[in-house]
Design a protein around this motif. Structure first.
Motif, PDB file in Angstrom:
ATOM      1  N   UNK A  69       0.844  -1.194   0.000  1.00 57.65           N
ATOM      2  CA  UNK A  69       0.000   0.000   0.000  1.00 57.65           C
ATOM      3  C   UNK A  69       0.880   1.245   0.000  1.00 57.65           C
ATOM      4  N   UNK A  70       1.998   1.181   0.719  1.00 57.60           N
ATOM      5  CA  UNK A  70       2.914   2.320   0.776  1.00 57.60           C
ATOM      6  C   UNK A  70       3.462   2.663  -0.605  1.00 57.60           C
ATOM      7  N   UNK A  71       3.766   1.665  -1.398  1.00 57.54           N
ATOM      8  CA  UNK A  71       4.281   1.935  -2.743  1.00 57.54           C
ATOM      9  C   UNK A  71       3.186   2.526  -3.634  1.00 57.54           C
ATOM     10  N   UNK A  72       1.959   2.097  -3.440  1.00 61.03           N
ATOM     11  CA  UNK A  72       0.841   2.678  -4.187  1.00 61.03           C
ATOM     12  C   UNK A  72       0.647   4.134  -3.780  1.00 61.03           C
ATOM     13  N   UNK A  73       0.738   4.407  -2.479  1.00 63.29           N
ATOM     14  CA  UNK A  73       0.579   5.771  -1.993  1.00 63.29           C
ATOM     15  C   UNK A  73       1.690   6.679  -2.525  1.00 63.29           C
ATOM     16  N   UNK A  74       2.909   6.180  -2.552  1.00 59.77           N
ATOM     17  CA  UNK A  74       4.034   6.967  -3.080  1.00 59.77           C
ATOM     18  C   UNK A  74       3.819   7.288  -4.560  1.00 59.77           C
ATOM     19  N   UNK A  75       3.318   6.324  -5.316  1.00 60.75           N
ATOM     20  CA  UNK A  75       3.055   6.550  -6.737  1.00 60.75           C
ATOM     21  C   UNK A  75       1.962   7.599  -6.930  1.00 60.75           C
ATOM     22  N   UNK A  76       0.952   7.572  -6.066  1.00 61.18           N
ATOM     23  CA  UNK A  76      -0.122   8.566  -6.137  1.00 61.18           C
ATOM     24  C   UNK A  76       0.436   9.956  -5.866  1.00 61.18           C
ATOM     25  N   UNK A  77       1.285  10.060  -4.844  1.00 62.81           N
ATOM     26  CA  UNK A  77       1.884  11.359  -4.509  1.00 62.81           C
ATOM     27  C   UNK A  77       2.715  11.894  -5.678  1.00 62.81           C
ATOM     28  N   UNK A  78       3.486  11.013  -6.323  1.00 63.06           N
ATOM     29  CA  UNK A  78       4.289  11.441  -7.477  1.00 63.06           C
ATOM     30  C   UNK A  78       3.394  11.913  -8.625  1.00 63.06           C
ATOM     31  N   UNK A  79       2.338  11.161  -8.891  1.00 61.06           N
ATOM     32  CA  UNK A  79       1.426  11.522  -9.983  1.00 61.06           C
ATOM     33  C   UNK A  79       0.731  12.847  -9.708  1.00 61.06           C
ATOM     34  N   UNK A  80       0.318  13.063  -8.472  1.00 64.76           N
ATOM     35  CA  UNK A  80      -0.327  14.330  -8.120  1.00 64.76           C
ATOM     36  C   UNK A  80       0.652  15.492  -8.273  1.00 64.76           C
TER      37      UNK A  80
END
Length: 80
Positions: free
Chosen positions: A21-32
């Motif tokens: 989940x942490x890696x998914x959250x990091x990817x979301x932050x980068x995309x935003x």
């Protein structure tokens, strides 16, 4: 898009095959962060108004027919 569509981090992790989940959250932050580049408050406000207008247009036909839930949705969107 999944995150903005209110999908949970766990669901996003599963759908996009992230290990954690942490890696998914990091990817979301980068995309935003990438999507915010070059945008100012006025641009963001205009984009948000377009989203709200699109939702209103989707609910309005049902509201006109007397659907109380759609009427409530239109009222809420108008307040925004």
């Amino acid at each position: 898009r999944l995150f903005l569509g209110a999908m949970s981090l766990q669901e996003i992790r599963t759908v996009l095959n992230f290990k954690t989940v942490s890696s998914a959250e990091a990817a979301i932050r980068r995309a935003l962060a990438v999507n915010r580049k070059g945008k100012d408050r006025d641009t963001e406000r205009s984009a948000e108004l377009e989203r709200i207008d699109a939702l209103y247009r989707a609910a309005y036909p049902q509201a006109i027919k007397g659907d109380l839930k759609a009427i409530d949705s239109c009222n809420t969107l108008s307040e925004r």
